[in-house]
Design a protein around this motif. Structure first.
Motif: not given
Length: 95
Positions: A34, A65, A67-68, A70, A91
């Motif tokens: 992530d 966004r 794939k969620n 950061k 993000v």
């Protein structure tokens, strides 16, 4: 202008092409499931001032966004853009 995203193992990039010529590239490292780190941006000098770097960044932000994921922007250009553009700061890894 065509912008494509490519990921290979622990690296990825967004590439801008015009008339089959590479005009810009933004690279990132995959730091976990992530988290990515944007580490480099380059734009062909012929195309400076045409917002190509910004378009590359927006393409990566769109992907993160979906794939969620950061982002940590180590690249000076990407870091400056994140400071300037509040609409993409959601993000950032340690916002």
């Amino acid at each position: 202008m065509d912008i494509t995203l490519v990921e290979r193992e622990s690296k990825g990039f967004a590439m801008a092409k015009e008339d089959n010529k590479r005009v810009g590239l933004m690279t990132y490292s995959i730091a976990g499931e992530d988290h990515i780190i944007i580490d480099h941006t380059e734009v062909d000098p012929e195309f400076k001032g045409q917002n190509i770097g910004k378009q590359l960044l927006y393409k990566i932000v769109e992907m993160t966004r979906e794939k969620n994921i950061k982002i940590t922007p180590l690249c000076p250009f990407a870091n400056a853009m994140f400071k300037k553009l509040t609409e993409i700061q959601d993000v950032l890894k340690n916002k």
